[in-house]
Design a protein around this motif. Structure first.
Motif, PDB file in Angstrom:
ATOM      1  N   TYR A 293      -1.606  -3.384  -9.653  1.00 41.02           N
ATOM      2  CA  TYR A 293      -2.451  -2.375  -9.015  1.00 41.02           C
ATOM      3  C   TYR A 293      -3.854  -2.940  -8.809  1.00 41.02           C
ATOM      4  CZ  TYR A 293      -5.227   1.896  -8.445  1.00 41.02           C
ATOM      5  OH  TYR A 293      -6.103   2.863  -7.995  1.00 41.02           O
ATOM      6  N   ILE A 294      -4.396  -2.755  -7.593  1.00 35.77           N
ATOM      7  CA  ILE A 294      -5.707  -3.295  -7.254  1.00 35.77           C
ATOM      8  C   ILE A 294      -6.767  -2.201  -7.143  1.00 35.77           C
ATOM      9  CG2 ILE A 294      -7.059  -4.558  -5.546  1.00 35.77           C
ATOM     10  CD1 ILE A 294      -5.157  -6.314  -7.042  1.00 35.77           C
ATOM     11  N   THR A 295      -6.527  -1.217  -6.279  1.00 33.47           N
ATOM     12  CA  THR A 295      -7.566  -0.236  -6.013  1.00 33.47           C
ATOM     13  C   THR A 295      -7.016   1.012  -5.328  1.00 33.47           C
ATOM     14  OG1 THR A 295      -9.748   0.092  -4.966  1.00 33.47           O
ATOM     15  CG2 THR A 295      -8.135  -1.200  -3.748  1.00 33.47           C
TER      16      THR A 295
ATOM     17  N   LEU B  90       0.835  -1.199   0.000  1.00 31.66           N
ATOM     18  CA  LEU B  90       0.000   0.000   0.000  1.00 31.66           C
ATOM     19  C   LEU B  90       0.873   1.254   0.000  1.00 31.66           C
ATOM     20  CD1 LEU B  90      -2.755   1.453   0.325  1.00 31.66           C
ATOM     21  CD2 LEU B  90      -2.427   1.256   2.807  1.00 31.66           C
ATOM     22  N   TYR B  91       0.689   2.084  -1.021  1.00 36.34           N
ATOM     23  CA  TYR B  91       1.303   3.404  -1.050  1.00 36.34           C
ATOM     24  C   TYR B  91       0.258   4.404  -0.563  1.00 36.34           C
ATOM     25  CZ  TYR B  91       5.147   1.621  -3.943  1.00 36.34           C
ATOM     26  OH  TYR B  91       6.237   0.925  -4.412  1.00 36.34           O
ATOM     27  N   TYR B  92       0.663   5.288   0.344  1.00 35.31           N
ATOM     28  CA  TYR B  92      -0.305   6.254   0.854  1.00 35.31           C
ATOM     29  C   TYR B  92       0.396   7.528   1.336  1.00 35.31           C
ATOM     30  CZ  TYR B  92       1.043   5.227   5.702  1.00 35.31           C
ATOM     31  OH  TYR B  92       1.737   5.101   6.875  1.00 35.31           O
ATOM     32  N   THR B  93      -0.373   8.599   1.437  1.00 37.26           N
ATOM     33  CA  THR B  93       0.143   9.863   1.956  1.00 37.26           C
ATOM     34  C   THR B  93      -0.716  10.291   3.146  1.00 37.26           C
ATOM     35  OG1 THR B  93      -1.256  11.389   0.704  1.00 37.26           O
ATOM     36  CG2 THR B  93       0.698  10.526  -0.430  1.00 37.26           C
TER      37      THR B  93
ATOM     38  N   PRO C  43       4.868   4.969  -8.380  1.00 35.55           N
ATOM     39  CA  PRO C  43       4.510   4.069  -9.492  1.00 35.55           C
ATOM     40  C   PRO C  43       3.012   3.995  -9.733  1.00 35.55           C
ATOM     41  CG  PRO C  43       4.871   2.776  -7.531  1.00 35.55           C
ATOM     42  CD  PRO C  43       5.156   4.213  -7.142  1.00 35.55           C
ATOM     43  N   THR C  44       2.311   5.048  -9.423  1.00 35.43           N
ATOM     44  CA  THR C  44       0.857   5.083  -9.552  1.00 35.43           C
ATOM     45  C   THR C  44       0.390   6.523  -9.633  1.00 35.43           C
ATOM     46  OG1 THR C  44      -1.209   4.730  -8.312  1.00 35.43           O
ATOM     47  CG2 THR C  44       0.816   4.854  -7.033  1.00 35.43           C
ATOM     48  N   PRO C  45      -0.610   6.829 -10.485  1.00 33.45           N
ATOM     49  CA  PRO C  45      -1.118   8.199 -10.547  1.00 33.45           C
ATOM     50  C   PRO C  45      -1.732   8.654  -9.224  1.00 33.45           C
ATOM     51  CG  PRO C  45      -1.842   6.942 -12.458  1.00 33.45           C
ATOM     52  CD  PRO C  45      -1.266   5.966 -11.482  1.00 33.45           C
ATOM     53  N   VAL C  46      -2.476   7.751  -8.581  1.00 35.00           N
ATOM     54  CA  VAL C  46      -3.099   8.064  -7.297  1.00 35.00           C
ATOM     55  C   VAL C  46      -2.108   7.748  -6.183  1.00 35.00           C
ATOM     56  CG1 VAL C  46      -5.013   7.567  -5.746  1.00 35.00           C
ATOM     57  CG2 VAL C  46      -5.376   7.518  -8.213  1.00 35.00           C
ATOM     58  N   THR C  47      -1.753   8.748  -5.410  1.00 34.24           N
ATOM     59  CA  THR C  47      -0.784   8.538  -4.334  1.00 34.24           C
ATOM     60  C   THR C  47      -1.422   8.557  -2.953  1.00 34.24           C
ATOM     61  OG1 THR C  47      -0.299  10.917  -4.299  1.00 34.24           O
ATOM     62  CG2 THR C  47       1.122   9.519  -5.658  1.00 34.24           C
TER      63      THR C  47
ATOM     64  N   TYR D  78      -3.799   6.775  -1.858  1.00 31.33           N
ATOM     65  CA  TYR D  78      -4.048   5.410  -1.425  1.00 31.33           C
ATOM     66  C   TYR D  78      -4.023   4.532  -2.659  1.00 31.33           C
ATOM     67  CZ  TYR D  78      -6.340   1.709   1.388  1.00 31.33           C
ATOM     68  OH  TYR D  78      -6.644   0.560   2.082  1.00 31.33           O
ATOM     69  N   ALA D  79      -3.015   3.719  -2.781  1.00 31.39           N
ATOM     70  CA  ALA D  79      -2.890   2.849  -3.950  1.00 31.39           C
ATOM     71  C   ALA D  79      -2.424   1.472  -3.480  1.00 31.39           C
ATOM     72  CB  ALA D  79      -1.901   3.425  -4.950  1.00 31.39           C
ATOM     73  N   LEU D  80      -3.296   0.498  -3.617  1.00 31.69           N
ATOM     74  CA  LEU D  80      -2.997  -0.850  -3.137  1.00 31.69           C
ATOM     75  C   LEU D  80      -2.617  -1.765  -4.297  1.00 31.69           C
ATOM     76  CD1 LEU D  80      -2.999  -2.770  -0.657  1.00 31.69           C
ATOM     77  CD2 LEU D  80      -5.394  -3.304  -1.225  1.00 31.69           C
TER      78      LEU D  80
END
Length: 254
Positions: A231-233, A175-178, A217-221, A223-225
């Motif tokens: 990429y899931i959600t 999980l990537y999150y800010t 590695p994802t447009p949405v930072t 919350y990117a699981l």
């Protein structure tokens, strides 16, 4: 409807819409700390004077915590109107205020993340299209960058290459999150504990700087699981929803 701009001067006394509680609540304190560090970069948080989810948050694209290239644009972090506030034109009010403010500041246009079909915690594509936004870039996972230029012949903003093909090498759930979203302060620890209690391979990566966010590695930072690199959600979840997701993935595994 009356609106008020949250600033350094009134941050402590104002509610922040997406997490309405006292300043001792971990969600509120986390979000307010993140906001306090962004105001000097040009972040604007405009909200209803009434308590509830009715606000817009935007920042110059150069300082946005997302992997985009959009010098001269204003990036909308979040435009959220829900509950009893829906259906009264408040989204239009907030967007118009953002447009006017951005033009006064010499910006060339607006940009925001969405998807072809409405996804939780992302802008409604139908509303964006109605307001004149169009898609200017898209990642492999369907997350799109929409933009509204203020004049013709303006260069389009775009996703950085690192975010166009969301995939990582790490196995398990990652999980990537800010701290931009206050809910993470509450629910990320819940997922960490749930994974630990159930023997689930899980790693939470806190994106704690703009530089890291702009190279994610994802447009949405927010919350990117990911699961096994895929990429899931971007939808936040509690322990029950996470375990349901894990079970569904296990059932699909040969």
């Amino acid at each position: 409807m009356e609106y008020i701009k949250v600033t350094k001067d009134n941050l402590e006394k104002e509610h922040i819409c997406c997490a309405i509680s006292n300043n001792k609540d971990v969600q509120v304190s986390s979000k307010k700390a993140w906001l306090a560090d962004r105001f000097d970069e040009g972040l604007v948080f405009l909200k209803s004077v009434e308590r509830g989810k009715c606000f817009i948050e935007y920042i110059p694209a150069e300082y946005a915590w997302v992997p985009i290239i959009g010098d001269g644009y204003m990036y909308i972090d979040c435009l959220w109107v829900s509950g009893s506030f829906k259906g009264h034109g408040y989204s239009t009010d907030l967007l118009n205020a953002c447009i006017e403010d951005s033009k006064q500041k010499g910006k060339v246009g607006l940009c925001i993340l969405a998807a072809a079909k409405k996804k939780p915690f992302l802008a409604d594509p139908k509303f964006l299209k109605y307001k004149g936004f169009t898609v200017c870039d898209e990642a492999d996972n369907g997350i799109q960058l929409w933009y509204l230029p203020f004049s013709s012949n303006i260069a389009k903003p775009q996703l950085r290459e690192c975010a166009k093909h969301p995939h990582i090498e790490e196995k398990g759930y990652v999980l990537y999150y800010t701290s931009q979203c206050p809910f993470n302060a509450k629910y990320v620890p819940v997922l960490q504990q749930t994974a630990k209690d159930n023997g689930i391979l899980f790693n939470a990566i806190h994106i704690d700087s703009r530089e890291k966010a702009q190279n994610a590695p994802t447009p949405v930072t927010n919350y990117a699981l990911f699961y096994d690199g895929r990429y899931i959600t971007n939808e936040q979840m509690n322990d029950k929803r996470f375990l349901k997701l894990v079970k569904a993935n296990s059932d699909r595994t040969p």
